[in-house]
Design a protein around this motif. Structure first.
Motif, mmCIF file in Angstrom:
data_model
loop_
_atom_site.group_PDB
_atom_site.id
_atom_site.type_symbol
_atom_site.label_atom_id
_atom_site.label_comp_id
_atom_site.label_asym_id
_atom_site.label_seq_id
_atom_site.Cartn_x
_atom_site.Cartn_y
_atom_site.Cartn_z
ATOM 1 N N CYS A 66 0.834 -1.193 0.000
ATOM 2 C CA CYS A 66 0.000 0.000 0.000
ATOM 3 C C CYS A 66 0.876 1.252 0.000
ATOM 4 N N TYR A 67 1.925 1.237 0.814
ATOM 5 C CA TYR A 67 2.838 2.388 0.893
ATOM 6 C C TYR A 67 3.521 2.630 -0.445
ATOM 7 N N TYR A 68 4.059 1.583 -1.042
ATOM 8 C CA TYR A 68 4.801 1.787 -2.287
ATOM 9 C C TYR A 68 3.877 2.141 -3.443
ATOM 10 N N MET A 69 2.639 1.639 -3.391
ATOM 11 C CA MET A 69 1.673 2.013 -4.421
ATOM 12 C C MET A 69 1.397 3.516 -4.346
ATOM 13 N N GLU A 70 1.230 4.024 -3.128
ATOM 14 C CA GLU A 70 0.963 5.454 -2.946
ATOM 15 C C GLU A 70 2.188 6.272 -3.352
ATOM 16 N N LEU A 71 3.374 5.756 -3.036
ATOM 17 C CA LEU A 71 4.616 6.457 -3.378
ATOM 18 C C LEU A 71 4.750 6.634 -4.885
ATOM 19 N N ARG A 72 4.329 5.636 -5.641
ATOM 20 C CA ARG A 72 4.426 5.704 -7.103
ATOM 21 C C ARG A 72 3.203 6.348 -7.725
ATOM 22 N N GLN A 73 2.343 6.961 -6.920
ATOM 23 C CA GLN A 73 1.137 7.657 -7.391
ATOM 24 C C GLN A 73 0.237 6.745 -8.213
ATOM 25 N N MET A 74 0.016 5.547 -7.721
ATOM 26 C CA MET A 74 -0.861 4.613 -8.431
ATOM 27 C C MET A 74 -2.091 4.332 -7.586
ATOM 28 N N ASP A 75 -3.115 3.743 -8.220
ATOM 29 C CA ASP A 75 -4.239 3.182 -7.473
ATOM 30 C C ASP A 75 -4.297 1.683 -7.795
ATOM 31 N N PRO A 76 -5.121 0.908 -7.068
ATOM 32 C CA PRO A 76 -5.103 -0.536 -7.292
ATOM 33 C C PRO A 76 -5.312 -0.925 -8.752
ATOM 34 N N GLY A 77 -6.174 -0.201 -9.457
ATOM 35 C CA GLY A 77 -6.426 -0.537 -10.855
ATOM 36 C C GLY A 77 -5.182 -0.404 -11.702
ATOM 37 N N MET A 78 -4.451 0.700 -11.512
ATOM 38 C CA MET A 78 -3.233 0.916 -12.290
ATOM 39 C C MET A 78 -2.169 -0.116 -11.943
ATOM 40 N N LEU A 79 -2.037 -0.387 -10.635
ATOM 41 C CA LEU A 79 -1.030 -1.365 -10.212
ATOM 42 C C LEU A 79 -1.364 -2.736 -10.780
ATOM 43 N N ALA A 80 -2.662 -3.062 -10.823
ATOM 44 C CA ALA A 80 -3.080 -4.351 -11.356
ATOM 45 C C ALA A 80 -2.663 -4.487 -12.812
ATOM 46 N N LYS A 81 -2.858 -3.405 -13.593
ATOM 47 C CA LYS A 81 -2.473 -3.472 -14.990
ATOM 48 C C LYS A 81 -0.959 -3.562 -15.140
ATOM 49 N N ALA A 82 -0.230 -2.811 -14.291
ATOM 50 C CA ALA A 82 1.221 -2.800 -14.404
ATOM 51 C C ALA A 82 1.813 -4.154 -14.064
ATOM 52 N N ALA A 83 1.245 -4.818 -13.042
ATOM 53 C CA ALA A 83 1.832 -6.077 -12.588
ATOM 54 C C ALA A 83 1.215 -7.280 -13.279
ATOM 55 N N GLY A 84 0.083 -7.082 -13.961
ATOM 56 C CA GLY A 84 -0.590 -8.210 -14.588
ATOM 57 C C GLY A 84 -1.284 -9.096 -13.586
ATOM 58 N N ILE A 85 -1.848 -8.497 -12.542
ATOM 59 C CA ILE A 85 -2.566 -9.234 -11.502
ATOM 60 C C ILE A 85 -3.957 -8.619 -11.408
ATOM 61 N N ALA A 86 -4.989 -9.447 -11.202
ATOM 62 C CA ALA A 86 -6.360 -8.915 -11.188
ATOM 63 C C ALA A 86 -6.544 -7.877 -10.082
ATOM 64 N N THR A 87 -7.416 -6.874 -10.343
ATOM 65 C CA THR A 87 -7.592 -5.778 -9.388
ATOM 66 C C THR A 87 -8.042 -6.283 -8.020
ATOM 67 N N PHE A 88 -8.960 -7.256 -8.009
ATOM 68 C CA PHE A 88 -9.447 -7.716 -6.695
ATOM 69 C C PHE A 88 -8.338 -8.391 -5.901
ATOM 70 N N ARG A 89 -7.387 -9.020 -6.605
ATOM 71 C CA ARG A 89 -6.265 -9.635 -5.884
ATOM 72 C C ARG A 89 -5.350 -8.551 -5.320
ATOM 73 N N VAL A 90 -5.111 -7.493 -6.138
ATOM 74 C CA VAL A 90 -4.266 -6.402 -5.634
ATOM 75 C C VAL A 90 -4.885 -5.805 -4.387
ATOM 76 N N LYS A 91 -6.211 -5.629 -4.411
ATOM 77 C CA LYS A 91 -6.878 -5.042 -3.243
ATOM 78 C C LYS A 91 -6.723 -5.951 -2.016
ATOM 79 N N ARG A 92 -6.783 -7.253 -2.224
ATOM 80 C CA ARG A 92 -6.586 -8.175 -1.106
ATOM 81 C C ARG A 92 -5.160 -8.074 -0.561
ATOM 82 N N HIS A 93 -4.202 -7.892 -1.490
ATOM 83 C CA HIS A 93 -2.804 -7.866 -1.048
ATOM 84 C C HIS A 93 -2.468 -6.617 -0.261
#
Lengths: 127, 344
Positions: A66-93
């Motif tokens: 959560c900290y590093y996502m905020e540091l890179r100015q991303m939201d779960p949706g963007m991080l999901a696309k960047a990492a290739g992981i489904a959004t609901f999984r990113v939210k769980r993580h």
């Protein structure tokens, strides 16, 4: 030092169109006052938000992801696309107990997407 | 203004510009000997626009765009001025960097799209996760590149890794190594025809898009949102949203008042080009619109700082945007009439 002066004394002024006395448009580098105020508000807000998340991670309420996502100015949706992981999984993580059990292969994908070394990804800076 | 040498030893003049994309396009044209200013490119490429995108968020704040989407100004301007460009994107970062080196060695200067967050030389207030910032690579140096970033005053050095990171970012804001350079340029472009095309296109964009979030309709939508925002989000949340809007008006390379001053500068140049009194009058109208936007941002800053509480309210700030919408609707209707009288 005031935060407005701090962020605007970076030596990288932008240019603004202004009227000169003959009514022609010229470029000047004085930032308008309104811009300084709103920029300072937003950046102060972002810093406070990041600090709050860092404390929450140290208290065990949120995961370091959560900290590093905020540091890179991303939201779960963007991080999901960047990492290739489904959004609901990113939210769980973002929950610490689930993040702690992640496989190295998943962590590796996050570390590539966020450009954070794998070791650092597991902790947050403790100042 | 500083002079630098490009890869083949030809001098390149670095001009400080207000907006990245228009300034880069103008620099590419100037380098080839066609003297064309930044506002002129902005007008010809139909840069002026308004769009309020409540569903797109950057760092928890909505996007309010005052210009057309990234890339379109440059493409339209190049097409209307008869320039032949090479435009490329890459999947493989290594290949993208290698081709950049080759093109630089061949003596071209190259426009690049980068992600602002990852450029190593920008400071905290310029750091947005935005993948459409344009810069020019001049030549390769030891361990890096010489970069002319027109939004900043002087050319800068950028490390090779830093540039690669900025050109290839994982995620939706990836510029995918977008790079462009001129193959050939019409040395005597038909400026009058291009200006007319640009103005007509702008009128259509501002008045005719049948969606409530674009053009003058978008402004009215935003105004209503701002008036209601204090009740919905509370004072602090509403202030943050308002500051976000002001940042889009003033900060993101707009040249002041959400590109309205830049467009007025374009109208001024166009009126001299055509010798038209109509356009000169419209340029003054545009300046009035720009002043109204500036008034809105000052009023917003007063709300944030809690000064003069009786005057500075969310209702008044929204009212100023409604005033802008009315003025701009009248402006573009007049422009439509004025353009019809112009002869190419």
């Amino acid at each position: 030092m005031d935060i407005e002066d701090e962020i605007f004394s970076d030596g990288l002024p932008k240019a603004y169109y202004k009227h000169d006395d003959k009514g022609r448009y010229v470029l000047e580098t004085d930032a308008p006052w309104a811009e300084k105020v709103s920029c300072a508000l937003i950046i102060a807000g972002n810093r406070a938000n990041l600090e709050e998340i860092r404390k929450a991670v140290l208290a065990g309420q949120k995961s370091p992801l959560c900290y590093y996502m905020e540091l890179r100015q991303m939201d779960p949706g963007m991080l999901a696309k960047a990492a290739g992981i489904a959004t609901f999984r990113v939210k769980r993580h973002l929950r610490p107990e689930i993040f702690a059990k992640l496989k190295p292969s998943v962590l590796d994908r996050y570390s590539k997407a966020l450009r954070i070394p794998l070791e650092e990804l597991k902790t947050v800076p403790n100042i | 203004m500083t002079t630098e040498l490009a890869a083949n030893g030809k001098p390149f003049v670095h001009n400080h510009g207000a907006h990245c994309e228009t300034a880069v396009t103008s620099a590419l044209f100037r380098y080839q000997g066609v003297d064309i200013s930044e506002p002129m490119i902005f007008g010809i490429g139909s840069g002026i626009f308004f769009g309020y995108l409540p569903s797109v968020k950057l760092v928890h704040l909505q996007v309010t765009a005052f210009r057309n989407r990234p890339g379109s100004v440059f493409r339209k301007a190049a097409q209307r001025l008869g320039a032949n460009l090479v435009i490329k994107t890459y999947r493989d970062p290594q290949k993208g960097m290698n081709e950049l080196r080759q093109v630089l060695k061949a003596g071209h200067i190259v426009g690049l799209a980068t992600n602002l967050y990852w450029l190593p030389y920008v400071s905290e207030r310029h750091r947005h996760n935005f993948g459409g910032h344009n810069i020019i690579a001049l030549r390769e140096t030891e361990g890096g590149f010489r970069i002319s970033d027109p939004t900043f005053g002087d050319p800068v050095d950028c490390s090779s890794e830093g540039l690669e990171q900025a050109r290839f970012v994982p995620g939706p804001n990836n510029p995918r190594g977008f790079m462009y350079y001129t193959k050939s340029i019409n040395p005597h472009p038909d400026l009058r025809q291009a200006c007319i095309k640009g103005m007509k296109n702008s009128c259509g964009l501002m008045l005719r898009i049948p969606l409530p979030i674009f053009g003058v309709r978008g402004m009215r939508f935003l105004a209503k949102k701002i008036i209601k925002s204090e009740d919905k989000l509370g004072f602090e949340g509403a202030c943050r949203n308002l500051a976000g809007t002001v940042r889009w008006v003033e900060e993101t390379g707009t040249g002041g008042a959400g590109f309205r001053y830049m467009y007025a500068a374009f109208m001024q140049e166009a009126s001299e080009l055509f010798g038209s009194e109509d356009l000169a009058r419209l340029s003054r109208d545009m300046t009035t619109i720009g002043d109204t936007w500036r008034e809105f941002s000052v009023m917003s800053a007063r709300i944030i700082k809690q000064r003069n509480k009786t005057e500075a309210t969310f209702a008044n700030a929204g009212g100023l945007i409604l005033k802008c919408a009315d003025l701009e609707e009248a402006f573009f209707k007049n422009l439509q009439k004025a353009v019809k009288k112009l002869k190419a």
